[in-house]
Each structure stands twice: as structure tokens, then as C-alpha cells.
Write a protein that holds these residues in place. Structure first.
Motif, PDB file in Angstrom:
ATOM      1  N   GLY A  76      88.403  60.107  62.609  1.00 30.87           N
ATOM      2  CA  GLY A  76      88.634  61.415  62.000  1.00 30.87           C
ATOM      3  C   GLY A  76      89.547  62.329  62.789  1.00 30.87           C
ATOM      4  N   ASP A  77      90.414  61.765  63.670  1.00 28.93           N
ATOM      5  CA  ASP A  77      91.309  62.610  64.457  1.00 28.93           C
ATOM      6  C   ASP A  77      92.666  62.809  63.788  1.00 28.93           C
ATOM      7  N   GLY A  78      92.819  62.307  62.566  1.00 30.75           N
ATOM      8  CA  GLY A  78      94.068  62.468  61.830  1.00 30.75           C
ATOM      9  C   GLY A  78      95.088  61.386  62.073  1.00 30.75           C
ATOM     10  N   GLN A  79      94.774  60.412  62.925  1.00 29.79           N
ATOM     11  CA  GLN A  79      95.696  59.314  63.216  1.00 29.79           C
ATOM     12  C   GLN A  79      95.040  57.987  62.853  1.00 29.79           C
ATOM     13  N   ASP A  80      95.737  57.193  62.059  1.00 27.37           N
ATOM     14  CA  ASP A  80      95.194  55.903  61.638  1.00 27.37           C
ATOM     15  C   ASP A  80      95.161  54.904  62.789  1.00 27.37           C
ATOM     16  N   GLU A  81      94.098  54.111  62.800  1.00 27.41           N
ATOM     17  CA  GLU A  81      94.034  52.920  63.640  1.00 27.41           C
ATOM     18  C   GLU A  81      94.258  51.703  62.741  1.00 27.41           C
ATOM     19  N   PHE A  82      94.591  50.571  63.354  1.00 22.42           N
ATOM     20  CA  PHE A  82      94.697  49.313  62.624  1.00 22.42           C
ATOM     21  C   PHE A  82      93.523  48.431  63.015  1.00 22.42           C
ATOM     22  N   VAL A  83      92.792  47.946  62.024  1.00 18.54           N
ATOM     23  CA  VAL A  83      91.723  46.981  62.261  1.00 18.54           C
ATOM     24  C   VAL A  83      92.283  45.620  61.864  1.00 18.54           C
ATOM     25  N   ILE A  84      92.275  44.689  62.811  1.00 19.97           N
ATOM     26  CA  ILE A  84      92.959  43.405  62.633  1.00 19.97           C
ATOM     27  C   ILE A  84      91.968  42.268  62.848  1.00 19.97           C
ATOM     28  N   SER A  85      91.956  41.315  61.927  1.00 19.51           N
ATOM     29  CA  SER A  85      91.234  40.063  62.178  1.00 19.51           C
ATOM     30  C   SER A  85      92.265  38.946  62.325  1.00 19.51           C
ATOM     31  N   ALA A  86      92.016  38.067  63.289  1.00 19.42           N
ATOM     32  CA  ALA A  86      92.930  36.961  63.556  1.00 19.42           C
ATOM     33  C   ALA A  86      92.112  35.712  63.853  1.00 19.42           C
ATOM     34  N   THR A  87      92.514  34.601  63.261  1.00 18.65           N
ATOM     35  CA  THR A  87      91.805  33.328  63.449  1.00 18.65           C
ATOM     36  C   THR A  87      92.818  32.203  63.530  1.00 18.65           C
ATOM     37  N   HIS A  88      92.630  31.321  64.498  1.00 20.78           N
ATOM     38  CA  HIS A  88      93.470  30.120  64.587  1.00 20.78           C
ATOM     39  C   HIS A  88      92.593  28.933  64.952  1.00 20.78           C
ATOM     40  N   TYR A  89      92.483  27.988  64.024  1.00 20.32           N
ATOM     41  CA  TYR A  89      91.791  26.723  64.261  1.00 20.32           C
ATOM     42  C   TYR A  89      92.784  25.577  64.065  1.00 20.32           C
ATOM     43  N   LYS A  90      92.523  24.457  64.718  1.00 18.24           N
ATOM     44  CA  LYS A  90      93.358  23.276  64.518  1.00 18.24           C
ATOM     45  C   LYS A  90      93.235  22.754  63.087  1.00 18.24           C
ATOM     46  N   SER A  91      92.079  23.023  62.458  1.00 18.38           N
ATOM     47  CA  SER A  91      91.798  22.521  61.114  1.00 18.38           C
ATOM     48  C   SER A  91      92.233  23.491  60.014  1.00 18.38           C
ATOM     49  N   GLY A  92      93.001  24.515  60.365  1.00 14.49           N
ATOM     50  CA  GLY A  92      93.393  25.517  59.372  1.00 14.49           C
ATOM     51  C   GLY A  92      92.287  26.528  59.166  1.00 14.49           C
ATOM     52  N   ASP A  93      91.959  26.836  57.901  1.00 14.67           N
ATOM     53  CA  ASP A  93      90.947  27.850  57.608  1.00 14.67           C
ATOM     54  C   ASP A  93      89.518  27.317  57.698  1.00 14.67           C
ATOM     55  N   GLU A  94      89.356  26.008  57.676  1.00 12.24           N
ATOM     56  CA  GLU A  94      88.006  25.427  57.720  1.00 12.24           C
ATOM     57  C   GLU A  94      87.382  25.620  59.102  1.00 12.24           C
ATOM     58  N   ILE A  95      86.141  26.110  59.112  1.00 11.50           N
ATOM     59  CA  ILE A  95      85.459  26.364  60.389  1.00 11.50           C
ATOM     60  C   ILE A  95      85.028  25.034  61.005  1.00 11.50           C
ATOM     61  N   PRO A  96      85.484  24.709  62.214  1.00 13.34           N
ATOM     62  CA  PRO A  96      85.091  23.440  62.840  1.00 13.34           C
ATOM     63  C   PRO A  96      83.674  23.495  63.388  1.00 13.34           C
ATOM     64  N   ASP A  97      83.101  22.333  63.676  1.00 13.02           N
ATOM     65  CA  ASP A  97      81.745  22.302  64.227  1.00 13.02           C
ATOM     66  C   ASP A  97      81.728  22.318  65.751  1.00 13.02           C
ATOM     67  N   GLU A  98      82.907  22.255  66.382  1.00 14.64           N
ATOM     68  CA  GLU A  98      82.992  22.447  67.828  1.00 14.64           C
ATOM     69  C   GLU A  98      84.360  23.016  68.172  1.00 14.64           C
ATOM     70  N   SER A  99      84.435  23.697  69.302  1.00 14.39           N
ATOM     71  CA  SER A  99      85.667  24.405  69.648  1.00 14.39           C
ATOM     72  C   SER A  99      86.717  23.453  70.194  1.00 14.39           C
ATOM     73  N   ALA A 100      87.981  23.786  69.911  1.00 15.61           N
ATOM     74  CA  ALA A 100      89.125  23.050  70.441  1.00 15.61           C
ATOM     75  C   ALA A 100      89.936  24.013  71.310  1.00 15.61           C
ATOM     76  N   PRO A 101      90.759  23.486  72.231  1.00 15.01           N
ATOM     77  CA  PRO A 101      91.535  24.373  73.088  1.00 15.01           C
ATOM     78  C   PRO A 101      92.563  25.185  72.293  1.00 15.01           C
TER      79      PRO A 101
END
Length: 201
Positions: free
Chosen positions: A90-115
């Protein structure tokens, strides 16, 4: 973001559900295109209308790249999923709320993490002409963690949920066999999680 459609609650169902303390809401019509937030309020929770912004704008891509480098990524792949501008405090200046995701499998959520993979939501704002960023929530895997099931973080809603005139951030985080919805307040001291509900196996 606003009123997308009208639904009627038919009943709350806890039978045969994996998390009996989190009832499943049966609606009419039965399905919604996306998850939605509904509540009763004496104030206007949409006093500000969030606006979609260009995810390919260099300012935002550079901010996300630097944000990832600060968390151990040497040459990060920047993939912004959502970016919305709104005046959170409410200070009169907009903020940006950003979501970012990068998986090796694209948008599908993997069952274990990759580097070199990640999923998070952050706030980008300008302070005296300089870009400042702050984490809302997320997970970062510059190195693989085979025993970790990654969560995908997405912006669900930006609303004034308690009538204080400030915008709260509602996120959904999901992994391959569970999910959680959480509410975060944007305060002068930083972002604070104030409410969450989830279910997982």
C-alpha cells in the motif's frame, strides 16, 4: 484475477480421503479449471487488481538469474512461469510477484530432484532505482538430492485476506503425491507464512 465463476458447495466429504482432517469440497458445477480461493469478507479483498506482466522482459529475467546465482547456480536456466504486479504494502509502488520453475522433465513434477532444477516464488521491487528481491517460498537444487521429492510452487491468489488494506500472497506447493496451500503476509520485516493446510502421503 477476480470472480471467475459461481459454484455452489454441495457437501464436505471426508470419507475415503487420505487426509480426513482436510475435507474435500464437493462443488456444483463439479470441476474448476484451476484451484480457486473462496471466503466471506466484510471488506473488498480485491481492492487492487493484480496485473499480468511480461515474463520475457529483461529486467525480470536478469533478476531471477541473479537470484539463482546467489543460491549456488552457476549458469541457471531461467524459466518464469507467472509474473504479476501489485502494490503489496500500500505504499503506492507496485511489486512484482514471480513464480519460476525448471525441471528436466518440463512441467511434470519429478519424484526426485535433479541438479540445476528449482521451483520458487519471489518478490521483485525497486528501491532507490535498484532491483531488490526476496524469497516467498521455494526449493533450490544446484546439486542433485535423490532422496528429496521436489515441490512445485505457484501463485494461487493475491488478496487482502484480513482487511488490513495490504495484499496477501496465496501459494500452492505440490509434489508427486501431495500438496499444500499457504498464505504469506508481506511485512516490513520480510515475508511471513501465517497459514497453511496440506495433504500428502
Amino acid at each position: 484475477m477476480g470472480q471467475l465463476s459461481k459454484h455452489v458447495i454441495v457437501r464436505l466429504d471426508t470419507q475415503n480421503e487420505p487426509c480426513p482432517d482436510r475435507p474435500v469440497v464437493k462443488l456444483n458445477p463439479r470441476k474448476t479449471k484451476h484451484g480457486e480461493v473462496a471466503f466471506s469478507a466484510s471488506w473488498n479483498p480485491l481492492s487492487q487488481k493484480p496485473k499480468s506482466a511480461d515474463a520475457n522482459q529483461k529486467q525480470h529475467v536478469d533478476a531471477v538469474r541473479e537470484f539463482l546465482r546467489e543460491r549456488g547456480f552457476r549458469d541457471p536456466v531461467v524459466h518464469i512461469s507467472q509474473i504479476v504486479s501489485v502494490d503489496l504494502d500500500g505504499d503506492g509502488q507496485d511489486e512484482f510477484v514471480i513464480s519460476a520453475t525448471h525441471y528436466k522433465s518440463g512441467d511434470e513434477i519429478p519424484d526426485e530432484s535433479a541438479p540445476n532444477t528449482y521451483s520458487f516464488v519471489m518478490i521483485e521491487r525497486m528501491v532507490e532505482g535498484k532491483t531488490k528481491t526476496e524469497l516467498v517460498d521455494g526449493e533450490f537444487y544446484p546439486e542433485a538430492k535423490p532422496d528429496s521429492a521436489p515441490n512445485k510452487f505457484e501463485i494461487t491468489a493475491l488478496l487482502d485476506l484480513n482487511g488490513d488494506g495490504k495484499i496477501d500472497i496465496v501459494l500452492r506447493s505440490a509434489y508427486y503425491e501431495g500438496d499444500e496451500v499457504s498464505v504469506y503476509e508481506y511485512q516490513s520485516s520480510g515475508v511471513k507464512k501465517v497459514l497453511s493446510v496440506g495433504c500428502g502421503l
